[in-house]
Motif scaffolding. Structure first.
Motif: not given
Ligand SMILES: Cc1cc2nc3c(=O)[nH]c(=O)nc-3n(C[C@H](O)[C@H](O)[C@H](O)COP(=O)(O)OP(=O)(O)OC[C@H]3O[C@@H](n4cnc5c(N)ncnc54)[C@H](O)[C@@H]3O)c2cc1C
Length: 577
Positions: A20-22, A43-45, A92-94, A97-99, A103-105, A283-285, A287-289, A546-548
């Motif tokens: 859950v969460g691409g 994979l559901l995004e 939070q990326g939607h 590839g999500g965030s 992100n700022s890379m 893997c929804a990040g 906030i959403n996890t 994930g980051a959570s």
């Molecule tokens: C604007 C910004 C700038 C950043 N800059 C940097 C940087 O420069 N360098 C760095 O290292 N980190 C940076 N970060 C932080 C880093 O990108 C994130 O901490 C990391 O990518 C989080 O990974 P994750 O897998 O936990 O979540 P995410 O990558 O956010 O993935 C979660 C995924 O789940 C999906 N999802 C959520 N809820 C649901 C649902 N209910 N149903 C289906 N899908 C769902 C989302 O759409 C998303 O695709 C930044 C973050 C942001 C937002």
């Protein structure tokens, strides 16, 4: 295969794993688990595809990717008492590839001591730095910078992965300010030393203009461009459905393991159920996890009762411990033309830079946020810092880990950004009682612990010391805005800290590094949400990646730590079947 409509899926059952969460973690798992052709993954995004979206490809356009775009969840925090009751967009990326797509890379792994602390706290040696390094390397393919310059002496090759999936490169465009920053470092080298490679596990110091970013051939490398590249997406056992918003997970038979995922598409009322035979992986990040967990009855029993959601498992830590890095900026007037403002606000400059990028993916638009990054400790010989440590302990994970990140930002004026990497404050993610499936209540809690106000004071003083290097006398103009007020408050008795605090409360923003809401804890511990194998405690068939899962937010930008966690999680999951 990539699908936009659930009707096009070959079936709604028969998957071994449903992810859950691409996003950053989800794409890694989808890729690694389908390396075995006999394993079927869905994979559901919730968001759209990342493909062919210029704002997600051009590195210099990262600030256009969020907020208020289709690629952002467009959350807003609740009123933040620690920062003058402000609210702000919480990004939070939607998107696939999500965030990592928005992100700022910046590519920063954090210190060895961060992972050693994680392994101590979770009581699992598998999370130690030594054990995690191979996973950083497995993720990374270190490539030439966009301008193809000679990189000898600008990083430590021994530290990097050359055969991974996700592109990482050194800065690929130089600005005139880089040399000035380097000179300031040499003038103040005791406090701002040079570090060859802050990704070696010993990050303390600053680089000399060769920051590392997830950029490959001058374009963003995200979890989607790398782990879901065509060569992987064509696997017959990998099914990726976009526009699929997951509402909850549940057991098909009451009391059984979690094997059912319920989602909707594009705001339609009709819900769709899909089935996993082995596991559901959230893997929804950050906030959403927890949002999905609580809507599934997994969370604090008393809160669930109020929300009228049937209890599946009482786990009070779900949604607690939200941690993030607070940041602020100080700016000075500077007379220069090679600034981001030149290439963004000047139409001719912007057109030329875009033409160059479109032509061969080089130039100022092929570059990331900043060319120089510093990881620094507060000045431990200062009685004020000693007093903070006496009250709260040293909040860094160890003596070789930083308290702050400092980086110049070549916006137009000259800006210095300071980021507090060791927050003591914590926030939370809770459901909105008026609309449980709707956007959650996000409280990032900045400065709710007095420790963070004191730490940020010291961070600001450090920033001002950097700006006082002799080189700046010839090269910077007057301080701008609140920084001038802080400097002018020194009328012989030192800087007035109430002015610093006021500036911090008025201007602090988030760098969107949300972490910690489904924290990892030792097997059997009553606190925490997942065990060291990332299984949700007391719930069968369900993991979170994930980051959570970080109980303490790493002292770095978070994508590299998340990639390493996801790579290791893939191995843990594979080895359990
Ligand atoms: C604007 C910004 C700038 C950043 N800059 C940097 C940087 O420069 N360098 C760095 O290292 N980190 C940076 N970060 C932080 C880093 O990108 C994130 O901490 C990391 O990518 C989080 O990974 P994750 O897998 O936990 O979540 P995410 O990558 O956010 O993935 C979660 C995924 O789940 C999906 N999802 C959520 N809820 C649901 C649902 N209910 N149903 C289906 N899908 C769902 C989302 O759409 C998303 O695709 C930044 C973050 C942001 C937002």
């Amino acid at each position: 295969t990539l699908y936009s409509n659930a009707e096009d899926l070959p079936s709604l059952a028969g998957f071994d794993y449903i992810i859950v969460g691409g996003g950053t973690a989800g794409c890694v798992l989808a890729n690694r688990l389908t390396e075995d052709a006999n394993v079927r993954v869905l994979l559901l995004e919730a968001g759209p595809s990342n493909r062919n979206v210029l704002d997600l490809m051009v590195p210099a356009f990262s600030s256009k990717a969020t907020p208020n775009t289709p690629w952002d969840w467009n959350f807003t925090t609740i009123v933040q008492s620690g920062i003058n009751n402000r609210t702000f967009p919480y990004q939070q990326g939607h998107v696939l590839g999500g965030s990592s797509s928005v992100n700022s890379m910046l590519y920063t792994r954090a210190s060895a001591e961060d992972y050693d602390r994680l392994s101590r706290v979770a009581e699992d040696s598998g999370w130690s730095w030594e054990k995690v390094v191979p996973y950083f390397k497995k993720n990374e393919i270190f490539v030439a910078p966009a301008d193809g310059h000679q990189t000898n002496g600008q990083y430590d090759p021994a530290v990097h992965g050359l055969h991974g999936v996700n592109g990482v490169s050194l800065a690929g465009f130089s600005f005139s300010v880089d040399a000035l920053v380097t000179q300031a470092m040499s003038e103040l080298h005791d406090e701002f030393p040079f570090v060859l490679d802050y990704n070696s596990g010993k990050p303390l110091g600053m680089d000399e203009g060769w920051s590392q970013s997830t950029i490959r051939n001058g374009a963003r490398s995200s979890a989607a461009t790398s782990y879901l590249a065509d060569s992987y997406l064509k696997r017959a056992n990998l099914h990726v459905l976009i526009h699929a918003h997951v509402l909850r997970v549940s057991p098909e038979t009451t009391g059984g393991k979690i094997d059912k995922v319920t989602f909707t598409q594009l705001g339609r009322k009709k819900t769709i159920d899909v089935k996993a035979s082995r596991e559901v992986i959230l893997c929804a990040g950050t906030i959403n996890t927890p949002h999905i967990l609580i809507n599934s009855g997994i969370g604090d029993a008393s809160a669930l009762k109020v929300l009228n959601i049937t209890l599946v498992k009482d786990l009070p830590s779900v949604g607690r411990n939200l941690s993030d890095h607070a940041a602020l900026i100080g700016s000075w007037d500077r007379n220069a033309t090679d600034t981001l403002a030149h290439w963004t606000t000047n139409t001719t400059g912007a057109a030329e830079a875009l033409a160059q990028w479109t032509d061969n993916q080089t130039g100022p638009f092929a570059n990331g946020l900043t060319n120089q990054v510093g990881f620094l400790r507060l000045n431990e010989s200062s009685p004020d810092v000693q007093a903070i440590f006496e009250m709260y302990g040293d909040l860094a994970p160890g003596p070789s880990a930083p308290h702050i990140q400092l980086f110049p930002f070549n916006s137009g004026p000259f800006s210095l950004s300071v980021v507090l990497l060791t927050p003591h404050s914590r926030g939370s993610v809770q459901l909105n009682p008026a609309d449980p499936p709707g956007p959650p209540l996000v409280d990032i809690g900045f400065y709710t612990s007095p420790a963070d106000v004191l730490l940020m004071r010291q961070a600001v003083l450090k920033m001002l010391r950097f700006a006082s290097a002799p080189v700046w006398k010839q090269n910077l103009g007057v301080p701008l805005g609140g920084i001038a007020d802080i400097i002018n408050s020194d009328v012989g008795a030192g800087i007035d800290m109430s002015v610093v605090d006021a500036y911090a409360r008025a201007t602090t923003f988030t760098v969107n590094h949300a972490a910690g809401t489904t924290a990892m804890s030792p097997r059997g511990a009553a606190w925490g949400v997942v065990d060291p194998d990332l299984r949700v405690k007391g719930v069968k068939g369900l993991r979170v990646v994930g980051a959570s899962v970080f109980p303490f937010i790493p002292t770095a930008n978070l994508q590299a730590p998340v990639y390493a966690v996801a790579e290791r999680a893939s191995d843990i999951i594979k080895s359990s079947y």
